[in-house]
Design a protein around this motif. Sequence first.
Motif, PDB file in Angstrom:
ATOM      1  N   GLY A 185       0.775  -1.226   0.000  1.00  0.00           N
ATOM      2  CA  GLY A 185       0.000   0.000   0.000  1.00  0.00           C
ATOM      3  C   GLY A 185       0.809   1.279   0.000  1.00  0.00           C
ATOM      4  O   GLY A 185       0.230   2.373  -0.032  1.00  0.00           O
ATOM      5  N   LEU A 186       2.140   1.175   0.016  1.00  0.00           N
ATOM      6  CA  LEU A 186       2.978   2.371   0.025  1.00  0.00           C
ATOM      7  C   LEU A 186       3.304   2.819  -1.399  1.00  0.00           C
ATOM      8  O   LEU A 186       3.229   2.049  -2.351  1.00  0.00           O
ATOM      9  CB  LEU A 186       4.275   2.103   0.782  1.00  0.00           C
ATOM     10  N   ASP A 187       3.706   4.085  -1.517  1.00  0.00           N
ATOM     11  CA  ASP A 187       4.168   4.647  -2.788  1.00  0.00           C
ATOM     12  C   ASP A 187       5.687   4.619  -2.797  1.00  0.00           C
ATOM     13  O   ASP A 187       6.337   5.170  -1.890  1.00  0.00           O
ATOM     14  CB  ASP A 187       3.670   6.085  -2.947  1.00  0.00           C
ATOM     15  N   VAL A 188       6.255   3.988  -3.821  1.00  0.00           N
ATOM     16  CA  VAL A 188       7.700   3.769  -3.894  1.00  0.00           C
ATOM     17  C   VAL A 188       8.244   4.354  -5.195  1.00  0.00           C
ATOM     18  O   VAL A 188       7.669   4.143  -6.275  1.00  0.00           O
ATOM     19  CB  VAL A 188       8.036   2.266  -3.814  1.00  0.00           C
ATOM     20  N   LEU A 189       9.351   5.055  -5.084  1.00  0.00           N
ATOM     21  CA  LEU A 189      10.087   5.551  -6.251  1.00  0.00           C
ATOM     22  C   LEU A 189      11.415   4.824  -6.353  1.00  0.00           C
ATOM     23  O   LEU A 189      12.192   4.790  -5.392  1.00  0.00           O
ATOM     24  CB  LEU A 189      10.346   7.056  -6.129  1.00  0.00           C
ATOM     25  N   GLU A 190      11.664   4.249  -7.528  1.00  0.00           N
ATOM     26  CA  GLU A 190      12.980   3.698  -7.849  1.00  0.00           C
ATOM     27  C   GLU A 190      13.613   4.628  -8.876  1.00  0.00           C
ATOM     28  O   GLU A 190      13.134   4.732  -9.997  1.00  0.00           O
ATOM     29  CB  GLU A 190      12.854   2.288  -8.416  1.00  0.00           C
ATOM     30  N   PHE A 191      14.682   5.331  -8.507  1.00  0.00           N
ATOM     31  CA  PHE A 191      15.341   6.224  -9.452  1.00  0.00           C
ATOM     32  C   PHE A 191      16.575   5.536 -10.027  1.00  0.00           C
ATOM     33  O   PHE A 191      17.161   4.660  -9.405  1.00  0.00           O
ATOM     34  CB  PHE A 191      15.712   7.561  -8.783  1.00  0.00           C
ATOM     35  N   GLY A 192      16.961   5.946 -11.250  1.00  0.00           N
ATOM     36  CA  GLY A 192      18.067   5.263 -11.923  1.00  0.00           C
ATOM     37  C   GLY A 192      17.798   3.780 -11.992  1.00  0.00           C
ATOM     38  O   GLY A 192      18.637   2.950 -11.648  1.00  0.00           O
ATOM     39  N   CYS A 193      16.614   3.424 -12.509  1.00  0.00           N
ATOM     40  CA  CYS A 193      16.097   2.067 -12.320  1.00  0.00           C
ATOM     41  C   CYS A 193      16.762   1.016 -13.191  1.00  0.00           C
ATOM     42  O   CYS A 193      16.680  -0.173 -12.890  1.00  0.00           O
ATOM     43  CB  CYS A 193      14.594   2.062 -12.560  1.00  0.00           C
ATOM     44  N   GLY A 194      17.394   1.410 -14.307  1.00  0.00           N
ATOM     45  CA  GLY A 194      17.918   0.397 -15.216  1.00  0.00           C
ATOM     46  C   GLY A 194      16.798  -0.489 -15.727  1.00  0.00           C
ATOM     47  O   GLY A 194      15.827  -0.025 -16.317  1.00  0.00           O
ATOM     48  N   GLY A 195      16.881  -1.781 -15.473  1.00  0.00           N
ATOM     49  CA  GLY A 195      15.846  -2.719 -15.886  1.00  0.00           C
ATOM     50  C   GLY A 195      14.664  -2.787 -14.937  1.00  0.00           C
ATOM     51  O   GLY A 195      13.785  -3.623 -15.117  1.00  0.00           O
ATOM     52  N   ALA A 196      14.631  -1.921 -13.917  1.00  0.00           N
ATOM     53  CA  ALA A 196      13.524  -1.820 -12.953  1.00  0.00           C
ATOM     54  C   ALA A 196      13.352  -3.081 -12.105  1.00  0.00           C
ATOM     55  O   ALA A 196      12.248  -3.392 -11.661  1.00  0.00           O
ATOM     56  CB  ALA A 196      12.214  -1.461 -13.654  1.00  0.00           C
ATOM     57  N   GLN A 197      14.445  -3.777 -11.843  1.00  0.00           N
ATOM     58  CA  GLN A 197      14.353  -4.976 -11.005  1.00  0.00           C
ATOM     59  C   GLN A 197      13.893  -4.625  -9.591  1.00  0.00           C
ATOM     60  O   GLN A 197      13.055  -5.324  -9.005  1.00  0.00           O
ATOM     61  CB  GLN A 197      15.716  -5.683 -10.956  1.00  0.00           C
ATOM     62  N   GLY A 198      14.438  -3.541  -9.040  1.00  0.00           N
ATOM     63  CA  GLY A 198      14.029  -3.128  -7.705  1.00  0.00           C
ATOM     64  C   GLY A 198      12.588  -2.669  -7.658  1.00  0.00           C
ATOM     65  O   GLY A 198      11.882  -2.886  -6.663  1.00  0.00           O
ATOM     66  N   GLY A 199      12.130  -2.040  -8.736  1.00  0.00           N
ATOM     67  CA  GLY A 199      10.740  -1.621  -8.798  1.00  0.00           C
ATOM     68  C   GLY A 199       9.785  -2.801  -8.804  1.00  0.00           C
ATOM     69  O   GLY A 199       8.732  -2.777  -8.146  1.00  0.00           O
ATOM     70  N   ARG A 200      10.135  -3.860  -9.533  1.00  0.00           N
ATOM     71  CA  ARG A 200       9.285  -5.051  -9.544  1.00  0.00           C
ATOM     72  C   ARG A 200       9.294  -5.748  -8.184  1.00  0.00           C
ATOM     73  O   ARG A 200       8.268  -6.269  -7.734  1.00  0.00           O
ATOM     74  CB  ARG A 200       9.754  -6.032 -10.638  1.00  0.00           C
ATOM     75  N   TRP A 201      10.447  -5.741  -7.546  1.00  0.00           N
ATOM     76  CA  TRP A 201      10.533  -6.304  -6.191  1.00  0.00           C
ATOM     77  C   TRP A 201       9.555  -5.600  -5.257  1.00  0.00           C
ATOM     78  O   TRP A 201       8.823  -6.244  -4.499  1.00  0.00           O
ATOM     79  CB  TRP A 201      11.971  -6.164  -5.681  1.00  0.00           C
ATOM     80  N   ALA A 202       9.505  -4.276  -5.332  1.00  0.00           N
ATOM     81  CA  ALA A 202       8.584  -3.520  -4.485  1.00  0.00           C
ATOM     82  C   ALA A 202       7.132  -3.748  -4.893  1.00  0.00           C
ATOM     83  O   ALA A 202       6.244  -3.875  -4.039  1.00  0.00           O
ATOM     84  CB  ALA A 202       8.927  -2.034  -4.549  1.00  0.00           C
ATOM     85  N   ALA A 203       6.870  -3.824  -6.201  1.00  0.00           N
ATOM     86  CA  ALA A 203       5.499  -4.050  -6.684  1.00  0.00           C
ATOM     87  C   ALA A 203       4.978  -5.409  -6.239  1.00  0.00           C
ATOM     88  O   ALA A 203       3.790  -5.552  -5.916  1.00  0.00           O
ATOM     89  CB  ALA A 203       5.464  -3.933  -8.203  1.00  0.00           C
ATOM     90  N   ASP A 204       5.848  -6.403  -6.191  1.00  0.00           N
ATOM     91  CA  ASP A 204       5.436  -7.730  -5.752  1.00  0.00           C
ATOM     92  C   ASP A 204       4.994  -7.731  -4.290  1.00  0.00           C
ATOM     93  O   ASP A 204       4.287  -8.645  -3.853  1.00  0.00           O
ATOM     94  CB  ASP A 204       6.573  -8.735  -5.939  1.00  0.00           C
ATOM     95  N   GLN A 205       5.425  -6.725  -3.536  1.00  0.00           N
ATOM     96  CA  GLN A 205       5.049  -6.628  -2.126  1.00  0.00           C
ATOM     97  C   GLN A 205       3.843  -5.724  -1.906  1.00  0.00           C
ATOM     98  O   GLN A 205       3.519  -5.388  -0.768  1.00  0.00           O
ATOM     99  CB  GLN A 205       6.238  -6.126  -1.308  1.00  0.00           C
TER     100      GLN A 205
END
Length: 268
Positions: free
Chosen positions: A64-84
Motif C-alpha cells: 500500500g505504500l508509494d515507492v520511487l525507484e530512481f536510476g532504475c535500469g531494468g527496474a528490477q528493484g521496482g518489480r521487487w517492491a510491486a510484488d510486495q
Amino acid sequence: MTHGVDRRPSDPDETSVANRGWWDAEALDYYLEHGAFLGDRDLVWGPEGWHEHELGCIERDLDGLDVLEFGCGGAQGGRWAADQGARVVSTDLSMGMLRTAALIDAASPERPRPLLVQCPAERLPFADDSFDVVLSAYGATPFVADSQALVDELARVLRPGGRLAFSTSHPVRWAFPDVPGPEGLVAHGSYFDRTPYVESDDLGEVSYVEHHRTVGDRVREVISAGLTLVDLVEPEWPARNTQTWGGWSPLRGEHLPGTLVVVADKPL
C-alpha cells in the motif's frame, strides 16, 4: 567505443547527454550480461550479491505504500517492491534502459509492474512529499554532476517519515585501478581527487562521465538535504559469490569495500 580517457571538469549538461547516450547503447547488452545475477524481480544492492531481504535497508512493509525507484535500469528493484503490494514508479535517464525494463515486463504480463518514466534523477516530475520510500541500486548517483542537487530532489519527493536507500560504488575505489586482479589492490590515485572521469569516442565526443564523492561528501549531502542518516552499509564480499563483475572480484572484495549503501529518513 572508447577513444580517450581524461580527468577534467564536466558540467551537468555534458554529463547528462553523455551518460544518456552511453546507457541507451549499453542497455540490452548490460541486461544480457548481468540479468541472471540481478534477477528480474529482486533488489540486489551491488556486485557483491547481497539482497534486500539479507541487508534489510528498507525496513518497511511496502504493501500500500508509494515507492520511487530512481536510476532504475531494468527496474528490477521496482518489480521487487510491486510484488510486495507497493505502487511503484521507476525512472531512468536512459530510454534504452526503460525499453529493456518494458521487455522484462512483457515476459510476465500477469505480474505487478512499476510505471516507467524517463527523466533525470535530479529533476523529478513529481510533487513534494509523493513517496513513502525512495530507492536505487547503483542508479544515477555517480552519473550526475551535482550530487547535492540529486539528494535534495530525492528528499523533496520523500514524505515525512519516509526512507531513502541507495547504493553506489564505494568511494575508496576511486583511488585504485578499476581492474579485478592484484593490480587493482594498489592505489595509484588520490581518494580526495574529485575530478571527473571522462571517456570520449573515436570522434572526440564525450561518451561517458563518472563523478566521485568521498564518504564524508555523501554524509554531508544527506544532512544538507534535511534528512537523518540512519546507516552506512559496506557489504563484505560473500564466500558464495565467485563471479567477477568488471572491476569487482572476490580478490578485491576480500581486501576493499566495493559498495556503499546510504540509508536515511526524512524527519516527521
